[in-house]
Structure formats: structure tokens, C-alpha cells
Scaffold this motif. Structure first.
Motif, PDB file in Angstrom:
ATOM      1  N   ALA A 162       0.877  -1.189   0.095  1.00  0.00           N
ATOM      2  CA  ALA A 162      -0.114   0.071  -0.125  1.00  0.00           C
ATOM      3  C   ALA A 162       0.883   1.170  -0.074  1.00  0.00           C
ATOM      4  O   ALA A 162       0.600   2.104   0.735  1.00  0.00           O
ATOM      5  N   GLY A 163       1.896   1.251  -0.621  1.00  0.00           N
ATOM      6  CA  GLY A 163       3.178   2.009  -0.564  1.00  0.00           C
ATOM      7  C   GLY A 163       3.161   3.196  -1.945  1.00  0.00           C
ATOM      8  O   GLY A 163       2.471   2.938  -3.038  1.00  0.00           O
ATOM      9  N   ASP A 164       4.231   3.763  -1.813  1.00  0.00           N
ATOM     10  CA  ASP A 164       4.531   4.896  -2.879  1.00  0.00           C
ATOM     11  C   ASP A 164       5.874   4.272  -3.528  1.00  0.00           C
ATOM     12  O   ASP A 164       7.036   4.254  -2.766  1.00  0.00           O
ATOM     13  N   PRO A 165       5.842   3.954  -4.696  1.00  0.00           N
ATOM     14  CA  PRO A 165       7.310   3.466  -5.480  1.00  0.00           C
ATOM     15  C   PRO A 165       8.293   4.577  -5.580  1.00  0.00           C
ATOM     16  O   PRO A 165       9.287   4.283  -5.647  1.00  0.00           O
ATOM     17  N   HIS A 166       7.761   5.695  -5.505  1.00  0.00           N
ATOM     18  CA  HIS A 166       9.073   6.743  -5.516  1.00  0.00           C
ATOM     19  C   HIS A 166       9.821   6.892  -3.843  1.00  0.00           C
ATOM     20  O   HIS A 166      10.736   7.455  -3.798  1.00  0.00           O
ATOM     21  N   PRO A 298       0.981   3.570   6.964  1.00  0.00           N
ATOM     22  CA  PRO A 298      -0.039   4.394   6.360  1.00  0.00           C
ATOM     23  C   PRO A 298      -1.457   3.455   6.833  1.00  0.00           C
ATOM     24  O   PRO A 298      -1.314   2.377   6.869  1.00  0.00           O
ATOM     25  N   PRO A 299      -2.567   4.307   6.831  1.00  0.00           N
ATOM     26  CA  PRO A 299      -3.753   3.587   7.015  1.00  0.00           C
ATOM     27  C   PRO A 299      -4.198   2.730   5.924  1.00  0.00           C
ATOM     28  O   PRO A 299      -4.245   3.363   4.670  1.00  0.00           O
ATOM     29  N   GLU A 359      -0.612   4.750   1.156  1.00  0.00           N
ATOM     30  CA  GLU A 359       0.311   6.005   0.697  1.00  0.00           C
ATOM     31  C   GLU A 359      -0.415   6.774  -0.179  1.00  0.00           C
ATOM     32  O   GLU A 359      -0.341   7.911  -0.520  1.00  0.00           O
ATOM     33  N   ARG A 360      -1.140   6.080  -1.063  1.00  0.00           N
ATOM     34  CA  ARG A 360      -1.852   6.715  -2.381  1.00  0.00           C
ATOM     35  C   ARG A 360      -2.861   7.849  -1.680  1.00  0.00           C
ATOM     36  O   ARG A 360      -3.010   8.918  -2.200  1.00  0.00           O
ATOM     37  N   TYR A 361      -3.914   7.088  -1.250  1.00  0.00           N
ATOM     38  CA  TYR A 361      -4.770   7.768  -0.621  1.00  0.00           C
ATOM     39  C   TYR A 361      -5.264   7.718   0.775  1.00  0.00           C
ATOM     40  O   TYR A 361      -6.384   7.335   1.363  1.00  0.00           O
ATOM     41  N   GLN A 404       6.475   1.129   6.252  1.00  0.00           N
ATOM     42  CA  GLN A 404       6.858   1.335   4.597  1.00  0.00           C
ATOM     43  C   GLN A 404       8.504   1.006   4.605  1.00  0.00           C
ATOM     44  O   GLN A 404       9.228   1.991   5.229  1.00  0.00           O
ATOM     45  N   TYR A 405       9.110   0.186   3.715  1.00  0.00           N
ATOM     46  CA  TYR A 405      10.636   0.061   3.948  1.00  0.00           C
ATOM     47  C   TYR A 405      10.971   1.245   2.674  1.00  0.00           C
ATOM     48  O   TYR A 405      11.548   0.777   1.588  1.00  0.00           O
TER      49      TYR A 405
END
Length: 468
Positions: A162-166, A298-299, A359-361, A404-405
Motif C-alpha cells: 500500500a506504498g509509494d514506489p517513489h 499508512p492507514p 500511501e496513495r490516498y 514502509q521500507y
């Protein structure tokens, strides 16, 4: 006789306690909440079986199958339908089946010709040699192209973390990708030439690992381990402090409104990083746990919906669908739960498990249940042709869902190793250290039980050899 305290009755803590007890050690599991199993939650209602955390276990290690056998659950293991192998990624506002072979990749409509050429070019892209820790986004764009990031990897990252690739780190979040490039100079070459070595190690890649559950859902596993442990599990008992002593550790507890202290030879912390940061740790060497509060969780909300089969146009045969951010939907992805395993929905119905937030929303995850159901239904209407009202609806919010790693996460892992070296008898295990998947957490519990068992055996033999 050495005794071991396990802090946290999630699946890692229960697995570690189960195996330590099998070794003959005295074990006590301290759980601040009112139930065991952590994020694993299975609900049976109105003919539906709903999973609110993980939906499957991936058998990536022989230790996982051995745990099922040792727990006496082989007869209750449930393997998925062969039809559940298909996976979809959304593009052009519709789910497209992921290719399952090289030929399928070059004929799929999921990627353009430019992306397919990028795969052919990948073995000739030079490996990175400057030592910079890359994000997933940087790595994928460098070795493949922007299209792969936007339309495939972004969706995968949302499904796993549920993460951000950046923000996510390649060596920390996807270490095998970093290892493939470092060793073979190419992801494609690594997949081909590394297959034999993985087989010799008994490793199975997560995308090829057998999936399974149990007849009444995944909660069967933590419930069974809890039953095997019996009175060794103490619920509604919060560990507030750890003090190192000459003989081991003193734990400060808050149980039923009362403050208590207990003694143990060794301690395994199997909770979350943010709760670890709140522990008062007193050791002979000054150590501070507050830094672990920096780890981002993140939630995520899990939304499980049931529909009449005739109210869903898509066949929903397969594992489910992942959704890239560029497609503009609010949900991160959907698992076709009733296609995975039998008896997950009443006859003539199906179950769909969707995830919102991450992390998206992050702001969407905490919406009221009725709003979560409405926004999920709207996305499913477009993606799967869902019509009518759901016949089953239930949602669960995880305010702090998945660690989040991110780039720089290695310092936290390094600090955990440093603390273990300085504070003998204190061990760390679980999703904040050993990987975020359910299979990672199970293997983490098995491995930490071996380490702690050897530590206690060493202490016992050392004590036995001392003169009276």
C-alpha cells in the motif's frame, strides 16, 4: 529453566512461542489487545467468509508447510481453485489479464510496443555501480521505462505495501531485485540463471509459491496456535518497560488496571515499530527506541462486499486485480475471494475484497463505513460491471497498517541488530524487520524461535557447568 517473554500475539509472536514451547522452554505471550492473530481476521456471517487482513498464505519456505503440519492443521488446509491463477492489472479502465509466459507478454494488450522493446533491451542496461540506494521508481525507470512504472510496478507496490514506489527502497523493500542486478547485471538474466540456485536453497519466488488458506479462513492458524499455548497467552496485558538485569530481563506490565513486574531470561519483541518506540528500555548501555516512531505506517481499510452472481458482469475468475494510480480509481485493488477458495460465499453469490487508502490516498481509509462501501461499489461498477446493492458489506480500518521500507530503512534494521548485540537476551522479529507479507512473518517467527532456543540452551549449559 530459562523462560522467554514474547511481546505481541500476532502471527510472528504466536509462531515463535509455539516452537519455543515445543523445545520445552517456559514461554509467556503478552498481548495488549483482547484477541490474538494481529491483522488476521476471518468473519463468517450469512454464508460468507470474509478476510480483513491477508487472504492467503504463500508457501515460500518449507518452514511454512512444516508449521501447518506441526500445528495439526494439514487436514484443514485449503488449496485454491486452479482457475484462481489468473491475475489482472487495470489499464484503459478495465482489468486485463497479466501474461503468464514470454509469448503471452509479447502478445498482451497490457503494454505498448515501446514497453515490450524495453524488456528486450533490459539485459543490456548496465548495472548501477555508484552505490546509491534507489527507490523502486528510479530503479524501474532506469532498467525498463516509465510505462512499466506507471502501469505495472505502481500497482504491484500498492498491492504489497500500500506504498509509494517513489519512496520505497529497492534493497530494503524488494531485495531480490537488487540482488539480481548486483549478481547477474540484469533482471531477465537473473530470472533465467538464478532459478537453479533458488531451487537448491529450497526457495520459491512469491509469484510462483503455492497459495493456501484453511476451511474457516486464515484465522484458523492463530486460533489453533493460541489453543496449543493455552494459559501461556495473556491478553489485555501491556508491556510498558524492559529492564536488563544480571540474570535476564524485568518486564513492567499493565494488566487489568494494575501495575506488575515479572522476570524472564529472554525477550522477543514481535509487535509493531510504533509500539516499540513507546517502550521504556533500560540497559547497561544507553539505547533509545524512540527513533522507531519515524517508521511510516499508512492507514488501510479493507472492504468486503458480497453480490449476487448475476449482478456482476465480469466473470471474476482468478486471484484479483491491481490498479495503478494513473487509472484514477479510489480503490487500490480487489481480490476475487470467492474464486480463490470454495465456500467463501453462498450459492449464486460472490465475494470481493477491496482495499482503500495506503500511501496513495491515506485520507480515504478513515471514511465512515457507508462511504467506503459507496466509493468501492462505484469503482467496481466501472471495473467489473457491478450493479445493484451488495448482499453483504463489512469494513475494517487499520489506522497503522503496513511498515514502509522506504529509502534509508536500512538504518532501522541496522539499529535493531546493534541493540540485540548490546542488550543480550533481547530479540526482534516481525513485519517491521523481516518482510511485510504473511509468509515473511511466519518464517520470522520460526527463525527467531531457533535463535532464542539456541541462546537459552547455551545459557542453560553454561549454568550447568558452573561449580555449585
Amino acid at each position: 529453566m530459562p523462560s522467554v517473554a514474547i511481546i505481541g500475539a500476532g502471527i510472528t509472536g504466536l509462531t515463535a512461542a509455539f516452537y519455543l514451547k515445543k523445545r520445552g522452554l517456559a514461554v509467556t505471550v503478552y498481548e495488549a489487545g483482547a484477541r490474538t492473530g494481529g491483522v488476521i481476521q476471518s468473519l463468517r456471517r450469512d454464508g460468507y467468509v470474509a478476510e480483513f487482513g491477508p487472504n492467503t498464505i504463500l508457501e515460500t519456505s518449507p518452514k511454512i508447510g512444516q508449521l501447518v503440519k506441526d500445528a495439526g492443521l494439514s487436514a484443514r488446509r485449503l488449496d485454491p481453485s486452479p482457475a484462481a491463477e489468473a491475475r489482472y492489472v487495470v489499464r484503459y479502465k478495465r482489468p486485463i489479464a497479466m501474461p503468464g509466459s514470454p509469448l503471452g507478454f509479447f502478445t498482451t494488450g497490457l503494454f505498448t510496443a515501446k514497453a515490450k522493446l524495453a524488456v528486450l533491451r533490459e539485459p543490456f542496461v548496465p548495472r548501477r555501480t555508484d552505490g546509491k540506494e534507489e527507490s523502486i521508481a528510479e530503479f524501474v525507470v532506469r532498467r525498463l521505462n516509465q510505462e512499466f512504472l506507471d502501469h505495472a510496478i505502481d500497482a504491484l507496490v500498492a498491492g504489497v505495501y500500500a506504498g509509494d514506489p517513489h519512496k520505497l527502497s529497492v534493497p530494503q523493500a524488494f531485495p531480490k531485485l537488487a540482488q539480481l542486478e548486483a549478481r547477474y547485471g540484469s533482471l531477465i538474466k537473473g530470472q533465467i540463471f538464478g532459478a537453479r540456485e533458488r531451487k537448491q536453497r529450497g526457495e520459491i519466488a512469491k509469484d510462483r509459491a503455492p497459495k493456501f488458506s484453511f476451511d474457516d479462513g486464515l484465522q484458523v492458524l492463530p486460533d489453533t496456535l493460541s489453543e496449543r499455548l493455552g494459559d501461556a497467552v495473556r491478553l489485555k496485558t501491556m508491556v510498558t518497560g524492559l529492564t536488563q538485569t544480571a540474570s535476564g530481563w524485568t518486564l513492567e506490565l499493565r494488566e487489568n488496571g494494575q501495575e506488575k513486574s515479572v522476570e524472564h531470561t529472554a525477550v522477543v519483541y514481535a509487535g509493531t515499530a510504533h509500539k516499540l518506540a513507546e517502550l521504556n528500555l533500560e540497559t547497561t548501555a544507553p539505547l533509545d527506541l524512540a527513533v522507531f516512531s519515524e517508521i511510516r505506517y499508512p492507514p488501510v481499510a479493507s472492504v468486503v462486499l458480497g453480490f449476487r452472481r448475476e449482478d456482476v458482469a465480469h466473470p471474476c475468475e482468478g486471484f484479483g486485480m491491481l490498479i495503478p494510480k494513473v487509472e484514477g480509481f479510489k480503490i487500490l485493488g480487489t481480490i476475487f475471494s470467492s474464486s480463490l477458495f470454495p465456500n467463501r460465499a453462498p450459492a449464486g453469490h460472490l465475494t470481493l475484497t477491496s482495499y482503500v487508502g495506503g500511501e496513495r490516498y491515506p485520507e480515504l481509509a478513515a471514511r465512515p463505513p457507508e462511504e467506503l462501501v459507496a466509493l468501492t461499489c462505484e469503482d467496481l461498477r466501472v471495473l467489473l460491471g457491478v450493479k445493484g446493492k451488495p448482499t453483504f458489506a463489512h469494513s475494517v480500518l487499520y489506522p497503522k497498517a503496513i511498515p514502509q521500507y522506504n529509502v534509508g530503512y536500512g538504518r532501522y534494521r541496522g539499529l535493531l541488530t546493534e541493540i540485540e548485540a548490546k542488550a543480550r537476551g533481547l530479540f526482534f522479529a516481525g513485519h517491521y524487520r523481516d518482510g511485510v507479507s504473511l509468509s515473511d512473518s511466519l518464517v520470522s517467527g520460526c527463525n527467531i524461535a531457533e535463535r532464542v532456543g539456541e541462546y537459552c540452551q547455551h545459557l542453560h549449559l553454561k549454568g550447568a557447568s558452573l561449580p555449585a
